[in-house]
Design a protein around this motif. Structure first.
Motif, PDB file in Angstrom:
ATOM      1  N   UNK A   7       0.833  -1.209   0.000  1.00  0.00           N
ATOM      2  CA  UNK A   7       0.000   0.000   0.000  1.00  0.00           C
ATOM      3  C   UNK A   7       0.867   1.258   0.000  1.00  0.00           C
ATOM      4  N   UNK A   8       2.170   1.074  -0.102  1.00  0.00           N
ATOM      5  CA  UNK A   8       3.070   2.220  -0.123  1.00  0.00           C
ATOM      6  C   UNK A   8       3.356   2.793   1.247  1.00  0.00           C
ATOM      7  N   UNK A   9       2.933   2.122   2.277  1.00  0.00           N
ATOM      8  CA  UNK A   9       3.177   2.602   3.633  1.00  0.00           C
ATOM      9  C   UNK A   9       2.215   1.961   4.605  1.00  0.00           C
ATOM     10  N   UNK A  10       2.050   2.605   5.703  1.00  0.00           N
ATOM     11  CA  UNK A  10       1.141   2.116   6.731  1.00  0.00           C
ATOM     12  C   UNK A  10      -0.148   2.930   6.664  1.00  0.00           C
ATOM     13  N   UNK A  11      -0.971   2.614   5.669  1.00  0.00           N
ATOM     14  CA  UNK A  11      -2.160   3.407   5.375  1.00  0.00           C
ATOM     15  C   UNK A  11      -3.121   3.484   6.567  1.00  0.00           C
ATOM     16  N   UNK A  27       4.922   7.021   8.200  1.00  0.00           N
ATOM     17  CA  UNK A  27       3.971   6.076   7.612  1.00  0.00           C
ATOM     18  C   UNK A  27       4.067   5.977   6.088  1.00  0.00           C
ATOM     19  N   UNK A  28       4.806   6.875   5.472  1.00  0.00           N
ATOM     20  CA  UNK A  28       4.957   6.847   4.020  1.00  0.00           C
ATOM     21  C   UNK A  28       6.310   6.216   3.697  1.00  0.00           C
ATOM     22  N   UNK A  29       6.276   5.084   3.019  1.00  0.00           N
ATOM     23  CA  UNK A  29       7.489   4.338   2.741  1.00  0.00           C
ATOM     24  C   UNK A  29       7.834   4.380   1.261  1.00  0.00           C
ATOM     25  N   UNK A  30       9.100   4.239   0.970  1.00  0.00           N
ATOM     26  CA  UNK A  30       9.559   4.077  -0.417  1.00  0.00           C
ATOM     27  C   UNK A  30       9.746   2.590  -0.639  1.00  0.00           C
ATOM     28  N   UNK A  31       8.885   2.008  -1.442  1.00  0.00           N
ATOM     29  CA  UNK A  31       8.947   0.577  -1.695  1.00  0.00           C
ATOM     30  C   UNK A  31       9.794   0.310  -2.930  1.00  0.00           C
ATOM     31  N   UNK A  32      10.758  -0.579  -2.819  1.00  0.00           N
ATOM     32  CA  UNK A  32      11.549  -0.917  -4.004  1.00  0.00           C
ATOM     33  C   UNK A  32      10.707  -1.736  -4.976  1.00  0.00           C
ATOM     34  N   UNK A  36      11.567  -6.889  -9.409  1.00  0.00           N
ATOM     35  CA  UNK A  36      12.935  -6.783  -9.928  1.00  0.00           C
ATOM     36  C   UNK A  36      13.941  -7.263  -8.881  1.00  0.00           C
ATOM     37  N   UNK A  37      13.679  -6.975  -7.628  1.00  0.00           N
ATOM     38  CA  UNK A  37      14.567  -7.427  -6.564  1.00  0.00           C
ATOM     39  C   UNK A  37      14.586  -8.958  -6.508  1.00  0.00           C
ATOM     40  N   UNK A  38      13.415  -9.571  -6.610  1.00  0.00           N
ATOM     41  CA  UNK A  38      13.337 -11.034  -6.620  1.00  0.00           C
ATOM     42  C   UNK A  38      14.116 -11.612  -7.790  1.00  0.00           C
ATOM     43  N   UNK A  70       5.166 -12.189  -5.962  1.00  0.00           N
ATOM     44  CA  UNK A  70       4.098 -11.448  -6.636  1.00  0.00           C
ATOM     45  C   UNK A  70       3.919 -10.144  -5.861  1.00  0.00           C
ATOM     46  N   UNK A  71       4.307  -9.055  -6.482  1.00  0.00           N
ATOM     47  CA  UNK A  71       4.196  -7.722  -5.871  1.00  0.00           C
ATOM     48  C   UNK A  71       2.827  -7.169  -6.248  1.00  0.00           C
ATOM     49  N   UNK A  72       1.903  -7.166  -5.287  1.00  0.00           N
ATOM     50  CA  UNK A  72       0.530  -6.695  -5.500  1.00  0.00           C
ATOM     51  C   UNK A  72       0.444  -5.269  -4.986  1.00  0.00           C
ATOM     52  N   UNK A  73       0.515  -4.320  -5.914  1.00  0.00           N
ATOM     53  CA  UNK A  73       0.544  -2.892  -5.590  1.00  0.00           C
ATOM     54  C   UNK A  73      -0.879  -2.354  -5.532  1.00  0.00           C
ATOM     55  N   UNK A  74      -1.344  -1.974  -4.347  1.00  0.00           N
ATOM     56  CA  UNK A  74      -2.728  -1.503  -4.187  1.00  0.00           C
ATOM     57  C   UNK A  74      -2.806   0.000  -3.987  1.00  0.00           C
ATOM     58  N   UNK A  75      -1.724   0.727  -4.300  1.00  0.00           N
ATOM     59  CA  UNK A  75      -1.754   2.188  -4.122  1.00  0.00           C
ATOM     60  C   UNK A  75      -2.698   2.851  -5.050  1.00  0.00           C
TER      61      UNK A  75
END
Length: 75
Positions: A7-11, A27-32, A36-38, A70-75
């Protein structure tokens, strides 16, 4: 398969801070790029923003030779 819901942080904490008039603190994080990291570590990596893709992605991950993130981006 490893599914990471991002969620890009601790929503939830951010929403509670906002409800109390507290400015967002930590609460706002920078997600790599987790897919690609995997891949860089020798695993399979995919990214999606759609719940409709998850079933197919998990199925493919179960058939893959090795782990899949599996990176599930819900932002």
């Amino acid at each position: 398969p490893v599914i990471v819901v991002d969620s890009g942080g601790y929503r939830e904490i951010q929403d509670q801070e906002a409800a109390r008039g507290i400015p967002p603190i930590g609460v706002k994080l920078r997600t790599p790029d987790l897919a690609a990291l995997a891949t860089s570590m020798g695993a399979n990596g995919v990214r999606t923003t759609s719940t409709s893709d998850l079933s197919d992605l998990v199925g493919a991950a179960l058939s893959a030779d090795g782990p899949t993130v599996i990176h599930f981006d819900i932002r």
